[in-house]
Write an enzyme that holds these catalytic residues in place. Structure first.
Site, mmCIF file in Angstrom:
data_model
loop_
_atom_site.group_PDB
_atom_site.id
_atom_site.type_symbol
_atom_site.label_atom_id
_atom_site.label_comp_id
_atom_site.label_asym_id
_atom_site.label_seq_id
_atom_site.Cartn_x
_atom_site.Cartn_y
_atom_site.Cartn_z
ATOM 1 N N ARG A 204 0.838 -1.212 0.000
ATOM 2 C CA ARG A 204 0.000 0.000 0.000
ATOM 3 C C ARG A 204 0.866 1.253 0.000
ATOM 4 O O ARG A 204 1.803 1.363 0.794
ATOM 5 C CB ARG A 204 -0.900 -0.032 1.231
ATOM 6 N N TYR A 230 2.126 -10.511 6.565
ATOM 7 C CA TYR A 230 1.913 -9.075 6.765
ATOM 8 C C TYR A 230 3.224 -8.411 7.144
ATOM 9 O O TYR A 230 3.974 -8.943 7.978
ATOM 10 C CB TYR A 230 0.888 -8.862 7.887
ATOM 11 N N PHE A 305 1.623 2.346 5.452
ATOM 12 C CA PHE A 305 2.633 1.459 4.848
ATOM 13 C C PHE A 305 2.249 0.047 5.240
ATOM 14 O O PHE A 305 2.184 -0.266 6.428
ATOM 15 C CB PHE A 305 4.039 1.761 5.400
ATOM 16 N N GLU A 306 1.983 -0.788 4.268
ATOM 17 C CA GLU A 306 1.855 -2.201 4.599
ATOM 18 C C GLU A 306 2.052 -3.037 3.351
ATOM 19 O O GLU A 306 1.758 -2.612 2.244
ATOM 20 C CB GLU A 306 0.524 -2.543 5.302
ATOM 21 N N VAL A 307 2.624 -4.220 3.574
ATOM 22 C CA VAL A 307 2.784 -5.203 2.514
ATOM 23 C C VAL A 307 2.050 -6.427 3.021
ATOM 24 O O VAL A 307 2.287 -6.856 4.149
ATOM 25 C CB VAL A 307 4.268 -5.548 2.284
#
Ligand SMILES: Nc1nc2c(ncn2[C@@H]2O[C@H](COP(=O)(O)OP(=O)(O)OP(=O)(O)O)[C@@H](O)[C@H]2O)c(=O)[nH]1
Ligand SMILES: [Mg+2]
Length: 446
Positions: A204, A230, A305-307
């Site tokens: 994101r 995550y 911020f996230e993957v």
């Protein structure tokens, strides 16, 4: 109907210009069918072996994978992954800033597609300007109306009162209707968008954020190969007045649906007892039992911020949890944010070993900034302390629960990170004007 062109093995090999003895060797099961790995993954070893831009794509490879029909994605050795961004036309400049930096530091080597989402059509200017910043494919998607509107079970009068009340007490964007839709969409709808159907992973990206470090490995392969679900890079407190009922609703969900809780879930780091000194004794079972004294300490992964794994978000457990919260109206009667919801969901349904702290990714969102201490990452930022962002976002007027240790230390736990210097005392520190979070043996910059 025209038949899709079926690529012959020889064509695949020619196009890639590299030998593949069996093109189906690269056939990769989607997340849902991955068998549990008997050999525990070793992310650190993976990084040692792959942080040399190992999977960087040549222009030829990029063009090939862009040209194959949709089914071709299924034989691509690349993870099916995208950079995703919910953004308004008016935020084009800010988005270009984020894109320029992420492309420069990372994506120009890997060419993952960008998927932009909006609650209205993107302008031609937006499309042209963003596509111009990347060699990767860009998609422009409108969020379906039913994912961005008041559900029929919401009482509008009660919703209006909440807008007025949260606005009046100064909860950030508490008065904005669109902000509520945005938080709800990020909590329970983004992964349902048809455009993401063929993707397994997302990263994101928001407008106006900064990426400071050169990233020399394929983040999505890292996630996939190490069975991670995550990834985050800040773990903080935000204004908890926006989600007063979130923990009691979560606790009731746990009681009603214990079958969804992962056997290796670890919520200890999110739970505190009332006395800070005994916080470490709060257990997940005390939450599950319903009668325990563990209370949510409000720590959250800062989700701009996230993957993450889309399969995880689409899982029955996450869906059940989102629907449970949604039916109770917390997105509108309160101002539930997607950050604490993602945090609780990941903590309940994923073992902690499948959650990753991207300490190596230098990143800034507004006043929150994270910069790694190790110069090996080639960053244009000064290293930040481990606790830098802990409660920056909590307004003074919010009398909320804070954990005994900073959120990131609670998460990382062992390794001496929560150990205090001998003789240190929080009350004494406060008496001298400190905030009571000093005294750690390790600063995190070691
Ligand atoms: N298209 C669209 N995007 C939105 C809307 N509201 C928020 N967003 C996007 O959703 C993300 C989060 O919204 P922000 O307003 O930045 O929320 P925030 O990060 O909590 O708040 P800030 O600290 O002010 O940045 C950003 O990428 C916005 O561009 C909206 O109404 N329409
Ligand atoms: Mg933002």
């Amino acid at each position: 109907m025209p038949q899709p062109h079926l690529w012959k093995r020889s064509e695949v090999i020619d196009a890639l210009d590299q030998p593949i003895s069996n093109p189906y060797q690269v056939l990769r099961p989607t997340d849902a069918s991955v068998k549990p790995n008997k050999h525990a993954p070793d992310p650190m070893k993976w990084l040692e072996e792959n942080s040399n831009n190992k999977y960087a794509e040549t222009a030829k490879e990029r063009d090939f994978w862009r040209s194959v029909p949709a089914w071709g994605k299924h034989i691509s050795p690349k993870p099916r992954a995208a950079l995703i961004s919910l953004v308004r036309n008016s935020e084009l400049e800010g988005l270009m800033q984020s894109m320029r930096q992420l492309e420069y530091h990372w994506n120009r080597k890997y060419n993952y597609p960008w998927v932009f989402f909006n609650d209205e059509e993107f302008s031609d200017e937006f499309k042209a300007a963003t596509q111009n910043l990347t060699n990767a494919q860009c998609y422009y998607e409108v969020v379906p109306q039913e994912h961005w509107s008041l559900p029929d079970w919401i009482d509008e009068g009660r919703f209006m009162n909440s807008l007025e009340y949260l606005g009046a007490i100064g909860v950030g964007k508490g008065w904005m209707v669109s902000y509520r839709h945005m938080c709800r969409w990020n909590s329970g709808f983004f992964y349902k968008h048809p455009r993401l159907k063929d993707f397994d992973w997302y990263w994101r990206v928001e407008p106006d954020v900064h990426f400071f470090c050169s990233i020399d490995y394929d983040i999505f392969r890292f996630m996939r190969d190490n069975n991670l679900k995550y990834g985050f890079n800040m773990n903080i407190l935000d204004d908890a007045r926006s989600f007063p009922s979130l923990w009691s609703r979560t606790r009731s969900f746990i009681n009603a649906h214990p079958e969804h809780i992962h056997p290796d879930a670890d919520l200890d780091w999110l739970l505190d007892n009332d006395s800070p000194s005994s916080s470490s004794s709060a257990t997940f079972s005390s939450a599950g039992g319903g009668g325990g004294s563990g209370e949510y300490n409000n720590c959250q992964f800062f989700s701009n911020f996230e993957v993450g794994s889309l399969a995880f978000f689409r899982s029955a457990a996450n869906e059940a949890y989102f629907n449970w919260l949604d039916r109770a109206g917390g997105f509108y009667y309160e101002r539930f944010g997607d950050a604490p919801i993602h945090t609780l969901s990941v903590a309940m349904f994923v073992p902690k070993s499948e959650i990753w702290f991207f300490r190596d990714i230098g990143y800034q969102h507004d006043i929150n900034r994270h910069c790694p201490p190790n110069s090996a990452h080639r960053c244009d930022c000064e290293p930040t302390r481990l606790d830098e962002n802990f409660y920056k976002l909590v307004p003074l007027e919010s009398p909320q629960r804070k954990p005994a240790d900073t959120c990131i230390r609670r998460f990382l736990g062992g390794g001496g990170l929560v150990e205090k210097k001998e003789g240190w005392n929080a009350d004494v520190e406060r008496a001298w004007g400190g905030d009571g979070y000093g005294g750690y043996v390790l600063s995190g910059l070691e």
